[in-house]
Design a protein around this motif. Structure first.
Motif, mmCIF file in Angstrom:
data_model
loop_
_atom_site.group_PDB
_atom_site.id
_atom_site.type_symbol
_atom_site.label_atom_id
_atom_site.label_comp_id
_atom_site.label_asym_id
_atom_site.label_seq_id
_atom_site.Cartn_x
_atom_site.Cartn_y
_atom_site.Cartn_z
ATOM 1 N N LEU A 102 0.872 -1.172 0.000
ATOM 2 C CA LEU A 102 0.000 0.000 0.000
ATOM 3 C C LEU A 102 0.907 1.219 0.000
ATOM 4 C CD1 LEU A 102 -2.863 1.259 0.299
ATOM 5 C CD2 LEU A 102 -2.480 1.211 2.777
ATOM 6 N N LEU A 132 -1.159 -1.378 -4.239
ATOM 7 C CA LEU A 132 -2.393 -0.626 -4.050
ATOM 8 C C LEU A 132 -2.042 0.847 -3.906
ATOM 9 C CD1 LEU A 132 -4.176 -2.825 -1.333
ATOM 10 C CD2 LEU A 132 -4.812 -2.672 -3.742
ATOM 11 N N THR A 161 -7.025 0.694 -5.599
ATOM 12 C CA THR A 161 -6.785 1.963 -4.913
ATOM 13 C C THR A 161 -7.600 2.043 -3.637
ATOM 14 O OG1 THR A 161 -6.755 4.369 -5.154
ATOM 15 C CG2 THR A 161 -8.592 3.220 -6.208
#
Length: 291
Positions: A102, A132, A161
Motif C-alpha cells: 500500500l 495498491l 486503490t
C-alpha cells in the motif's frame, strides 16, 4: 486479488510507556482483530509509520507474519514523497509472505498528476508484489484524480486503490471506467457501504481495530445485497467515528483499544495522548455501542 476483498484493518502499533514497540500487545491486537477482518495492513498511517524506524518497521512486519492467528493476507505500507527512498525501501524489505504493498500518494511537495503517475509507475515496476494506490488528499495536499487513477490502473502490477478523497463522483468515474479486476477500496470507514453499493471491494479501516465484528457483519450484509442492513450495522459507529480523528489518528482508536484491554494508549510525538475531554466523549459513545 480476491484475498483482499472485505475488511482490511489498518493496524495500530502498540507502544509501551517508554515508547518501545509493545509486541505482547501487538499479538493481542492480532488475535482481537482476526475475529472479523479479512486481512492485515501493516505500517499504514494508523500504524504511526512516520515515527517508526526502518528497523522497527521490518521487525513489526516479521512479527505479524509469525503471529498471524488465521494466516490472513498481509498488506505492507511503503510510501513517501521521495520516490527513490520508496524504491530503496522496497529493495531492502523482506516481502516474502506479503500479498501487496500500500503506497500513499506523495505528500507535501504537491507533484503534478504526471509526476504522481511516474512516481507510482516506478514503484510498480520495482515491486515484486502487487501495489495498491492510496489517495488521501486531506493528508497529502493533492488529489489523485480519477483520470490519473485510471491511467495507473492500466499498469499490470497496480491492482487497486484505497480511496479516501470523500469524492463520490470521483469514485463513480473510477468504477465506471476501470479495468474489470481493479479494486476500489474505501479509505473512509463511514463510506464503506456506499463503495460496496458501487461495486467496491471493501474497506481499509481504522475502527476495525476496535470493532472487527461490526465490519464483518457489514461485509456479510453487503455481499448478500442487503445494503440497508449493512448501513444500519455501520451506523452503530457513526457517532464514535469523528472523535477518532479529533486529536490525530490513531490517538482516538488507541484510547478506545486501551479501554478494551487490547493495548495501551501511548502514541509517539508529535502526536499526544487523548485529552481528558476526548476520553470522556469516547467513554460515553463506546458505552452506547455496547447497548
Amino acid at each position: 486479488m480476491k484475498k483482499l476483498f472485505g475488511t482490511g484493518v489498518a493496524l495500530v502499533t502498540p507502544f509501551t510507556e517508554s515508547l518501545e514497540i509493545d509486541y505482547k500487545a501487538l499479538k493481542k491486537l492480532l488475535t482481537h482483530t482476526a475475529k472479523g477482518v479479512d486481512y492485515y495492513v501493516v505500517m499504514g498511517t494508523t500504524g504511526e509509520s512516520v515515527t517508526c524506524t526502518e528497523e522497527e518497521k521490518a521487525s513489526i512486519l516479521e512479527f505479524v507474519k509469525q503471529n498471524n492467528p488465521k494466516k490472513l493476507p498481509i498488506v505492507y505500507g511503503i510510501g513517501s514523497n521521495n520516490t527513490s527512498a520508496v524504491l530503496q525501501s522496497i529493495k531492502e524489505a523482506d516481502l516474502k509472505g506479503v500479498d501487496a504493498l500500500l503506497s500513499v500518494s506523495p505528500y507535501y511537495n504537491k507533484p503534478s498528476q504526471e509526476g504522481i503517475v511516474k512516481h507510482f509507475e516506478a514503484i510498480a515496476d520495482a515491486s515484486p508484489v502487487p501495489v495498491l494506490l492510496y489517495n488521501v488528499p486531506g493528508r497529502t495536499a493533492s488529489n489523485l484524480t480519477a483520470e490519473t487513477t485510471l491511467r495507473l490502473a492500466a499498469h499490470p502490477n497496480i491492482v487497486g486503490t484505497k480511496e479516501a478523497s470523500g469524492n463520490l463522483e470521483q469514485c463513480m468515474r473510477i468504477m465506471r471506467d476501470k479495468p474489470r479486476d481493479f479494486m476500489l477500496i474505501s479509505g473512509d470507514d463511514m463510506m464503506t457501504v456506499t463503495l460496496y453499493s458501487m461495486g467496491g471491494k471493501g474497506v481499509i479501516s481504522v475502527l476495525a481495530n476496535a470493532y472487527p465484528g461490526i465490519f464483518q457483519k457489514v461485509k456479510v450484509s453487503a455481499d448478500s445485497g442487503n445494503m440497508a442492513k449493512a448501513t444500519l450495522e455501520l451506523a452503530k459507529l457513526l457517532d464514535i467515528n469523528g472523535p477518532m480523528y479529533e486529536e490525530g489518528n490513531p490517538v482516538g482508536v488507541k484510547y478506545l483499544l486501551s479501554k478494551m484491554g487490547v493495548c495501551g494508549e501511548t502514541v509517539r510525538l508529535p502526536l499526544s495522548a487523548a485529552s481528558d475531554g476526548l476520553k470522556t466523549k469516547i467513554n460515553r459513545l463506546a458505552e452506547a455501542i455496547k447497548k
